[in-house]
Design a protein around this motif. Structure first.
Motif, mmCIF file in Angstrom:
data_model
loop_
_atom_site.group_PDB
_atom_site.id
_atom_site.type_symbol
_atom_site.label_atom_id
_atom_site.label_comp_id
_atom_site.label_asym_id
_atom_site.label_seq_id
_atom_site.Cartn_x
_atom_site.Cartn_y
_atom_site.Cartn_z
ATOM 1 N N ARG A 1 0.842 -1.198 0.000
ATOM 2 C CA ARG A 1 0.000 0.000 0.000
ATOM 3 C C ARG A 1 0.881 1.254 0.000
ATOM 4 N NH1 ARG A 1 -4.576 1.093 4.529
ATOM 5 N NH2 ARG A 1 -2.734 1.189 5.877
ATOM 6 N N GLY A 2 1.927 1.236 0.831
ATOM 7 C CA GLY A 2 2.858 2.360 0.834
ATOM 8 C C GLY A 2 3.580 2.502 -0.491
ATOM 9 N N LEU A 3 3.965 1.368 -1.076
ATOM 10 C CA LEU A 3 4.684 1.389 -2.343
ATOM 11 C C LEU A 3 3.803 1.922 -3.471
ATOM 12 C CD1 LEU A 3 7.574 0.587 -3.066
ATOM 13 C CD2 LEU A 3 6.690 -1.612 -3.867
ATOM 14 N N ALA A 4 2.519 1.574 -3.437
ATOM 15 C CA ALA A 4 1.588 2.073 -4.459
ATOM 16 C C ALA A 4 1.460 3.587 -4.367
ATOM 17 C CB ALA A 4 0.221 1.405 -4.300
ATOM 18 N N SER A 5 1.343 4.119 -3.149
ATOM 19 C CA SER A 5 1.271 5.577 -2.976
ATOM 20 C C SER A 5 2.589 6.228 -3.386
ATOM 21 C CB SER A 5 0.941 5.924 -1.521
ATOM 22 O OG SER A 5 -0.355 5.499 -1.173
ATOM 23 N N TYR A 6 3.691 5.563 -3.095
ATOM 24 C CA TYR A 6 5.017 6.052 -3.471
ATOM 25 C C TYR A 6 5.116 6.216 -4.986
ATOM 26 C CZ TYR A 6 10.167 6.123 -3.650
ATOM 27 O OH TYR A 6 11.474 6.472 -3.864
ATOM 28 N N ALA B 1 14.127 3.351 4.260
ATOM 29 C CA ALA B 1 14.890 4.063 3.235
ATOM 30 C C ALA B 1 13.976 4.942 2.386
ATOM 31 C CB ALA B 1 15.626 3.058 2.354
ATOM 32 N N ARG B 2 12.819 4.422 2.053
ATOM 33 C CA ARG B 2 11.874 5.198 1.246
ATOM 34 C C ARG B 2 11.313 6.379 2.047
ATOM 35 N NH1 ARG B 2 10.682 2.615 -3.565
ATOM 36 N NH2 ARG B 2 11.321 0.434 -3.645
ATOM 37 N N MET B 3 11.128 6.183 3.340
ATOM 38 C CA MET B 3 10.636 7.275 4.175
ATOM 39 C C MET B 3 11.645 8.426 4.223
ATOM 40 S SD MET B 3 8.794 5.256 7.349
ATOM 41 C CE MET B 3 8.344 6.758 8.234
ATOM 42 N N LEU B 4 12.934 8.109 4.255
ATOM 43 C CA LEU B 4 13.956 9.147 4.233
ATOM 44 C C LEU B 4 13.867 9.953 2.943
ATOM 45 C CD1 LEU B 4 17.051 7.223 5.661
ATOM 46 C CD2 LEU B 4 15.679 8.954 6.822
#
Length: 310
Positions: free
Chosen positions: A119-124, A172-175
């Protein structure tokens, strides 16, 4: 009598066709599809389609498992793979919906962390957009709503599954997302600064320092806080921000060789004549005010170093 018999046969045929449609088999067109009536065969066929990159067919077959075998042994796995197939099809909205649905239905499932991650990756990926992915346009200059959603969703993954297989990548993606959001806020603060909206510029820049203290935008945000407060005649807040900037970012490119922070007024479009605009700034240039300088307050650490001869 013969006519009645033909009529009854016609009724039976009509009933059979409409009955099959009501059972959900009306979309089965080929002999091959007709054979895929067992859960296992449907699942195997869906897997084959996904492996071959035919995600549309794979999605249809996974959805058929949910429709015809909602409590079967492959139902939950099919729901998880729907997330993946939609993501691979670049239908990020559908992937988000599928992931959210799985989380709501199976919050304690051993693979629920995968749903949170996807879900986070889709929003990313929604945040990146087509032009960002293929042309490399700056993400911070666009709407960052999806980036904020992705940040929240990755954070939910870490809160619920800190030891997840996907935790490291999520961090890492959050950074990266944090820097994008902070840079977007910085663009807005700079816009306010360039339009002499000093209070709004100071508040927006201070928000970057407070909410994204580890982002790469902090030095520039501090400089905006200094300049905006200086323009407002608020010397103490300006000097406080300057002290933080000097101590934490001594190599900030706004400092000159004498250790002074140089502030420059932007050339405003409203000050430009028609001749200047039409010649792209070659003729009738507006007067640019000289650099403004604020002396950096000497820090105790610097004073001690000088006494020791360092």
């Amino acid at each position: 009598m013969k006519a009645i018999r033909v009529f009854l046969i016609g009724v039976l045929i009509t009933w059979f066709v409409t009955g099959c449609g009501s059972l959900g088999f009306s979309n089965i067109k080929t002999k091959e599809e007709l054979e895929l009536t067992s859960e296992q065969k449907l699942y195997e066929a869906a897997q084959a389609s996904i492996r071959s990159g035919n995600y549309t067919v794979g999605i249809n077959r996974l959805e058929a498992i949910e429709t015809h075998f909602p409590f079967g042994q492959y139902a939950e796995q099919a729901q998880l793979e729907l997330i993946y197939a939609n993501f691979m099809k670049s239908d990020f909205e559908a992937a988000t919906v599928a992931a959210t649905r799985f989380i709501e239905l199976h919050p304690k499932h051993p693979r629920a962390d995968y749903a949170y991650y996807m879900r986070g990756l889709a929003s990313y990926e929604k945040n990146r957009g087509f032009f960002d992915r293929f042309l490399g346009s700056p993400q911070s200059s666009r709407d960052v709503t999806a980036a904020k959603e992705a940040f929240i969703e990755f954070n939910e993954l870490l809160e619920n599954f800190p030891n997840s297989l996907y935790a490291k990548d999520a961090k890492a993606r959050m950074l990266h997302l944090r820097n994008i959001i902070a840079e977007h806020e910085l663009i807005i603060a700079q816009f306010y600064l360039n339009h002499d909206t000093w209070v709004a510029a100071a508040n927006r820049a201070a928000g970057i320092v407070e909410n994204f203290p580890s982002s790469s935008s902090v030095p520039e945000a501090l400089a905006i806080v200094v300049e905006a407060n200086y323009r407002l005649g608020l010397e103490k807040p300006a000097n406080d921000a300057l002290r933080v900037l000097a101590l934490n970012f001594p190599n900030y490119n706004g400092f000159n060789n004498e250790g002074k922070l140089v502030l420059r007024d932007a050339i405003k479009n409203r000050d430009r004549s028609l001749a200047n605009i039409m010649t792209f700034g070659v003729l009738d240039r507006p007067a640019v005010p000289p650099p403004l300088e604020i002396h950096i307050p000497e820090s105790p650490r610097t004073a001690e170093a000088q006494e020791e001869g360092l």
